[in-house]
Design a protein around this motif. Structure first.
Motif, short mmCIF file in Angstrom:
data_model
loop_
_atom_site.label_atom_id
_atom_site.label_comp_id
_atom_site.label_asym_id
_atom_site.label_seq_id
_atom_site.Cartn_x
_atom_site.Cartn_y
_atom_site.Cartn_z
N MET A 1 -5.10 155.26 24.76
CA MET A 1 -5.62 154.01 23.76
C MET A 1 -5.22 154.79 22.92
O MET A 1 -5.17 155.74 21.90
CB MET A 1 -7.09 153.74 23.70
CG MET A 1 -6.82 152.68 22.36
SD MET A 1 -8.65 151.89 22.44
CE MET A 1 -8.53 151.42 24.01
N ARG A 2 -4.11 154.25 20.84
CA ARG A 2 -3.85 154.86 20.08
C ARG A 2 -4.14 154.30 19.43
O ARG A 2 -4.12 153.18 19.07
CB ARG A 2 -2.47 154.75 20.23
CG ARG A 2 -1.03 155.63 20.91
CD ARG A 2 0.00 155.45 20.86
NE ARG A 2 0.78 154.47 20.96
CZ ARG A 2 1.48 153.13 20.97
NH1 ARG A 2 3.09 154.41 20.34
NH2 ARG A 2 1.83 152.02 20.96
N THR A 3 -5.85 154.39 19.14
CA THR A 3 -6.41 154.02 18.23
C THR A 3 -5.69 153.33 16.74
O THR A 3 -6.79 152.60 15.95
CB THR A 3 -7.86 154.26 18.03
OG1 THR A 3 -7.40 155.27 17.86
CG2 THR A 3 -8.21 154.09 19.91
N ASP A 4 -5.11 155.00 16.60
CA ASP A 4 -4.98 154.85 15.25
C ASP A 4 -4.05 153.50 14.03
O ASP A 4 -3.56 152.75 13.91
CB ASP A 4 -4.11 155.91 14.23
CG ASP A 4 -3.57 156.46 13.10
OD1 ASP A 4 -2.48 154.92 12.93
OD2 ASP A 4 -4.17 157.05 11.99
N GLU A 5 -3.35 153.65 15.51
CA GLU A 5 -1.72 152.13 15.69
C GLU A 5 -2.39 151.15 15.95
O GLU A 5 -2.08 149.49 15.24
CB GLU A 5 -0.77 152.05 17.36
CG GLU A 5 0.35 151.46 16.57
CD GLU A 5 0.89 151.43 17.76
OE1 GLU A 5 1.79 150.82 18.59
OE2 GLU A 5 1.56 152.77 18.10
N THR A 6 -3.04 151.09 16.98
CA THR A 6 -4.66 149.80 16.96
C THR A 6 -4.78 148.74 15.77
O THR A 6 -4.70 147.69 15.46
CB THR A 6 -5.33 150.00 18.56
OG1 THR A 6 -4.56 150.44 19.34
CG2 THR A 6 -5.98 148.92 18.57
N LEU A 7 -5.47 149.40 15.14
CA LEU A 7 -6.33 149.22 14.07
C LEU A 7 -5.82 149.00 13.02
O LEU A 7 -5.48 148.40 12.18
CB LEU A 7 -6.91 150.36 13.88
CG LEU A 7 -8.88 150.35 15.20
CD1 LEU A 7 -9.44 151.78 14.03
CD2 LEU A 7 -9.40 149.07 14.51
N SER A 8 -4.56 150.15 12.49
CA SER A 8 -3.75 149.95 10.82
C SER A 8 -2.69 148.89 10.93
O SER A 8 -1.53 147.98 11.03
CB SER A 8 -3.45 150.97 10.39
OG SER A 8 -3.58 151.77 10.93
N ARG A 9 -1.30 150.16 12.43
CA ARG A 9 -0.06 150.04 11.92
C ARG A 9 1.27 149.41 12.95
O ARG A 9 1.77 149.22 13.15
CB ARG A 9 0.45 151.47 11.98
CG ARG A 9 0.13 151.60 10.16
CD ARG A 9 0.72 151.61 9.44
NE ARG A 9 -0.39 151.70 7.80
CZ ARG A 9 -0.37 151.99 6.84
NH1 ARG A 9 0.88 151.21 6.46
NH2 ARG A 9 -0.76 151.94 5.48
N GLY A 10 0.37 148.73 13.76
CA GLY A 10 1.13 147.96 14.72
C GLY A 10 0.73 147.13 14.47
O GLY A 10 1.85 146.41 13.58
N ASN A 11 0.61 145.80 16.13
CA ASN A 11 0.45 144.76 15.84
C ASN A 11 -0.44 143.89 16.11
O ASN A 11 -1.09 143.53 17.11
CB ASN A 11 2.07 144.27 17.26
CG ASN A 11 1.84 142.24 16.63
OD1 ASN A 11 1.12 141.31 15.96
ND2 ASN A 11 2.79 142.14 18.22
N ARG A 183 -15.68 145.85 16.51
CA ARG A 183 -14.43 144.93 16.00
C ARG A 183 -13.91 143.76 14.71
O ARG A 183 -12.98 143.78 14.09
CB ARG A 183 -13.98 143.54 16.78
CG ARG A 183 -13.02 144.34 18.47
CD ARG A 183 -11.58 144.73 17.80
NE ARG A 183 -11.40 144.71 19.13
CZ ARG A 183 -9.67 145.29 18.99
NH1 ARG A 183 -8.99 145.95 17.51
NH2 ARG A 183 -9.17 145.98 20.05
N SER A 184 -15.30 142.96 14.20
CA SER A 184 -15.07 142.97 12.91
C SER A 184 -15.24 143.49 11.63
O SER A 184 -14.13 143.31 11.51
CB SER A 184 -17.07 141.73 13.01
OG SER A 184 -16.95 140.84 11.66
N ALA A 185 -15.84 144.68 12.19
CA ALA A 185 -15.23 145.39 10.50
C ALA A 185 -14.30 145.82 10.60
O ALA A 185 -13.58 146.42 9.41
CB ALA A 185 -16.91 146.88 10.51
N ALA A 186 -13.75 146.39 12.10
CA ALA A 186 -12.51 146.91 11.91
C ALA A 186 -11.51 146.39 11.62
O ALA A 186 -10.03 146.31 11.02
CB ALA A 186 -12.21 146.82 13.30
N GLY A 187 -11.54 144.52 11.64
CA GLY A 187 -10.75 143.30 11.02
C GLY A 187 -10.73 143.65 9.75
O GLY A 187 -9.88 143.47 8.70
N ARG A 188 -11.97 144.23 8.92
CA ARG A 188 -11.75 143.66 7.67
C ARG A 188 -11.34 145.08 7.26
O ARG A 188 -10.87 145.04 5.66
CB ARG A 188 -13.17 143.60 7.57
CG ARG A 188 -13.84 142.56 7.37
CD ARG A 188 -15.69 142.36 6.97
NE ARG A 188 -16.24 143.22 7.16
CZ ARG A 188 -17.05 143.21 8.15
NH1 ARG A 188 -17.09 141.91 9.23
NH2 ARG A 188 -17.71 143.92 8.89
#
Length: 276
Positions: A1-11, A183-188
Motif C-alpha cells: 500500500m502506497r499510503t503517501d499516494e493514497t492520502l494525497s497525490r493519487g486519485n 479516514r475522516s481525518a485523512a480526508g480533511r
C-alpha cells in the motif's frame, strides 16, 4: 500500500467512489441483479443511472479525469451511493486539490485550561489530536486503559496492543469505528505527514487494518456506546460524548459515562477508587 499516494497525490476521490460503489448491494439500491456480476456491489453504469448522469461522465469522475465536478453533481452521486452526512462531507473534502507539501507539524499541545478541566471531571476523559493521538488523560481514563502498554494513539492501541482484544468486548466494531474516524481525518488533511506515516505503520503491521482501510468507510467520532472489559473491574457499558475544543479545533475532548443505577455505574465507582 502506497499510503503517501493514497492520502494525497493519487486519485483519492476515485478510490473512494469505487470502494463505496463496490460495497453497495444492488438490491439495497433498488436494482434487480440479473445474470453473472463481476462485482458484488453496483456497476459504474448503475451509479450513473441512479445519479442521473451519463456513464461516460461518472467513469471519468471515478478515473480522476473529471477534475472540477459541481457540488450538485457530487450530491447526486452521494445520494446514489446512499452516503450519510459524514461520508458526504468526506466526499467534498476529497475534491479539494492538495496544497503544497508542508513541513512536519510540531507536536500538538493541550492548553493548561483544558488540562485543568480534564482533571475536574468525575468521569473518564481524554483529549484526542488530529490523528487520534491521545494527548492527555485524566486519572480515571488512565485507570480505564491501565491494561495497555502505551496510551499514545487509539489506532495503535486497537490494532497493535494485544490487550485490545480482551479490553474491547466487540473488538471488530471498535476497530472498524476507529479506522472510519481516521479516514475522516485523512480526508480533511491529505498532506499531514504524521497521519500518512501512521497509516503506513499500521498497514505494514496489521492485516486487519489494511482490510478496513481499503473499505474507505468514514465516520466522525461524535457519540456512541463502548463495551469494555476491565481486567480488575469487569464489564463496563459506557456512553461517550465528543466535544470539539474551540481554541484548538483539531482536538476533541472525549468523556465516558455510565447509565445511573447500573452495574457499569458501580464499576465506574470502583474505577474511581482505583484511580485514587
Amino acid at each position: 500500500m502506497r499510503t503517501d499516494e493514497t492520502l494525497s497525490r493519487g486519485n483519492p476521490l476515485g478510490e473512494y467512489l469505487r470502494a463505496r460503489r463496490e460495497q453497495l448491494p444492488p438490491e439495497l439500491a433498488g436494482i434487480t441483479a440479473a445474470g453473472h456480476r463481476r462485482v458484488s456491489g453496483l456497476r459504474r453504469e448503475e451509479v450513473a443511472l441512479l445519479a442521473g448522469v451519463s456513464t461516460d461522465y461518472y467513469t471519468r469522475l471515478e478515473q480522476g479525469r473529471e477534475r472540477n465536478p459541481s457540488r450538485q453533481m457530487l450530491h447526486a452521486v452521494a445520494r446514489a451511493l446512499q452516503l450519510d452526512e459524514d461520508a458526504v462531507a468526506h466526499l467534498l473534502h476529497l475534491t479539494v486539490p492538495p496544497g503544497p507539501r508542508r513541513r512536519r507539524r510540531g507536536p500538538e499541545q493541550v492548553s493548561p485550561a483544558l488540562r485543568q478541566l480534564l482533571g475536574t471531571l468525575a468521569a473518564p476523559g481524554l483529549v484526542l489530536g488530529r490523528s487520534l493521538d491521545v494527548l492527555a488523560l485524566n486519572p480515571l481514563a488512565r485507570a480505564l486503559y491501565a491494561s495497555f502498554a502505551r496510551t499514545d494513539n487509539l489506532l495503535r492501541m486497537t490494532f497493535l496492543d494485544p490487550a485490545a482484544r480482551s479490553f474491547h468486548r466487540d473488538w471488530d466494531e471498535a476497530a472498524r469505528a476507529s479506522v472510519a474516524a481516521l479516514r475522516s481525518a485523512a480526508g480533511r488533511d491529505r498532506e499531514d505527514r504524521g497521519l500518512i506515516e501512521l497509516v503506513g505503520e499500521l498497514a505494514l503491521r496489521s492485516p486487519e487494518f489494511r482490510v478496513l482501510w481499503a473499505r474507505h468507510e468514514v465516520h466522525g467520532k461524535s457519540d456512541g456506546s463502548k463495551r469494555f472489559r476491565h481486567p480488575q473491574i469487569g464489564d463496563l457499558d459506557l456512553h461517550y460524548e465528543t466535544f470539539t475544543v474551540n481554541s484548538s479545533p483539531e482536538q476533541q475532548l472525549v468523556v465516558y459515562q455510565a447509565t445511573p443505577d447500573t452495574a457499569s455505574a458501580e464499576g465506574l465507582a470502583l474505577l474511581r477508587a482505583l484511580a485514587s
